[in-house]
Design a protein around this motif. Sequence first.
Motif, short mmCIF file in Angstrom:
data_model
loop_
_atom_site.label_atom_id
_atom_site.label_comp_id
_atom_site.label_asym_id
_atom_site.label_seq_id
_atom_site.Cartn_x
_atom_site.Cartn_y
_atom_site.Cartn_z
N ASN A 110 35.66 -7.68 21.44
CA ASN A 110 36.94 -8.40 20.97
C ASN A 110 37.46 -9.46 22.25
OD1 ASN A 110 36.96 -6.82 18.82
ND2 ASN A 110 38.05 -5.30 19.89
N ARG A 111 36.38 -10.07 22.86
CA ARG A 111 36.77 -11.13 23.65
C ARG A 111 35.64 -11.95 23.45
NH1 ARG A 111 37.84 -8.74 29.71
NH2 ARG A 111 36.03 -7.33 29.24
N VAL A 112 36.02 -13.50 23.71
CA VAL A 112 35.07 -14.51 23.33
C VAL A 112 34.00 -14.47 24.57
CG1 VAL A 112 34.61 -16.77 23.11
CG2 VAL A 112 36.56 -15.91 22.05
N VAL A 113 32.79 -14.61 24.43
CA VAL A 113 31.84 -14.86 25.59
C VAL A 113 31.23 -16.26 25.34
CG1 VAL A 113 29.65 -13.69 26.43
CG2 VAL A 113 31.41 -12.15 25.52
N ILE B 118 29.60 -9.92 14.91
CA ILE B 118 29.19 -10.90 15.90
C ILE B 118 29.77 -12.24 15.04
CG2 ILE B 118 27.70 -12.16 17.41
CD1 ILE B 118 25.84 -9.76 17.33
N VAL B 119 30.91 -12.66 15.52
CA VAL B 119 31.54 -13.85 14.80
C VAL B 119 31.55 -15.15 15.91
CG1 VAL B 119 33.19 -12.48 13.47
CG2 VAL B 119 33.69 -13.38 15.78
N THR B 120 31.22 -16.12 15.30
CA THR B 120 31.09 -17.43 16.20
C THR B 120 32.66 -18.13 16.43
OG1 THR B 120 28.98 -17.80 15.02
CG2 THR B 120 30.21 -19.90 16.22
N ILE B 121 32.95 -18.20 17.53
CA ILE B 121 34.14 -18.93 17.89
C ILE B 121 33.61 -20.39 18.30
CG2 ILE B 121 36.18 -18.90 19.21
CD1 ILE B 121 35.73 -16.39 17.52
N MET C 171 31.86 -13.45 19.79
CA MET C 171 32.69 -12.36 19.94
C MET C 171 32.32 -11.10 19.01
SD MET C 171 36.83 -11.86 19.95
CE MET C 171 37.09 -12.41 18.30
N LEU C 172 32.00 -10.00 19.79
CA LEU C 172 31.79 -8.84 19.39
C LEU C 172 32.93 -8.18 18.60
CD1 LEU C 172 29.59 -6.83 18.28
CD2 LEU C 172 29.88 -5.81 20.48
N VAL C 173 33.03 -8.20 17.20
CA VAL C 173 34.51 -7.42 16.68
C VAL C 173 34.26 -5.98 16.36
CG1 VAL C 173 35.99 -7.50 14.94
CG2 VAL C 173 34.97 -9.90 15.85
N ALA C 174 34.92 -5.12 17.01
CA ALA C 174 34.88 -3.63 16.93
C ALA C 174 36.58 -3.22 16.36
CB ALA C 174 34.39 -2.93 18.09
N ARG C 175 36.72 -3.04 15.34
CA ARG C 175 38.10 -2.49 14.94
C ARG C 175 38.03 -1.10 14.47
NH1 ARG C 175 37.78 -7.71 12.13
NH2 ARG C 175 38.74 -9.07 13.14
N SER C 176 39.11 -0.50 14.76
CA SER C 176 38.90 0.82 14.37
C SER C 176 38.95 0.93 12.92
CB SER C 176 40.54 1.55 14.84
OG SER C 176 40.43 3.18 14.42
#
Length: 224
Positions: A163-166, A208-211, A217-222
Amino acid sequence: MVVDDDPHICEIVQAYCEREGFLCAYSYSGAEAMKLLKSFEPDLIVLDVMLANEDGIDWCRNARSYTNAPIMFLSSREEDEVKINALSYGGDDYVTKPFSPGVLMAKIKAHLRRVSTGRREQLLELPGLTLDYYAQSVIMGSETVFLSKKEFSLLTYMAQNVNRVVSVDALFQLIWGTETLEDTRTVAVHISNLRKKIEVDPANPERIVTIRGSGYMLVARSTK
């Protein structure tokens, strides 16, 4: 690791293993294989019963002093006595030749999954996504997907920064190093391949979304 005195068999198994994202090494002789065993430290061994100058079952018995990795025998010998001896002296499975590469790969994956069971310290768990460091795979629900070394490294780094931009530069330097002839666009290619394996719709990624202008950013939501 493949141990077989038939180069054709070694090449076939290696090709199928690498296609599934595994790093594979092979040896044609028992003596060389023992050296390779100590340096390569395989997670699984595919072993011929009849090597050129050595009995594969004896090799297996000696190898057990150095490794607990699953050993799958691959042989044209179909006698029950041979199979019993192979499994009694350290073997975990026995596949007869001619063999189906697809079935062999399914067995390899099954053994790796069993070995990784209980290795909680080698798992990185995120909502809807679990990384298995031992099997170099990602688990999504009941599905296990095996990744290439670079794909797994990319996903691991992003998971550690979930959940952070890399940035692309950070991923490139981490995976390929600074002293390389590769282009940073290589990252995009590997991200694309990774999406094909873990996204429901790779064209519209949700994990895996493109910013734009920043990286990924790897998005991992509950899911609760």
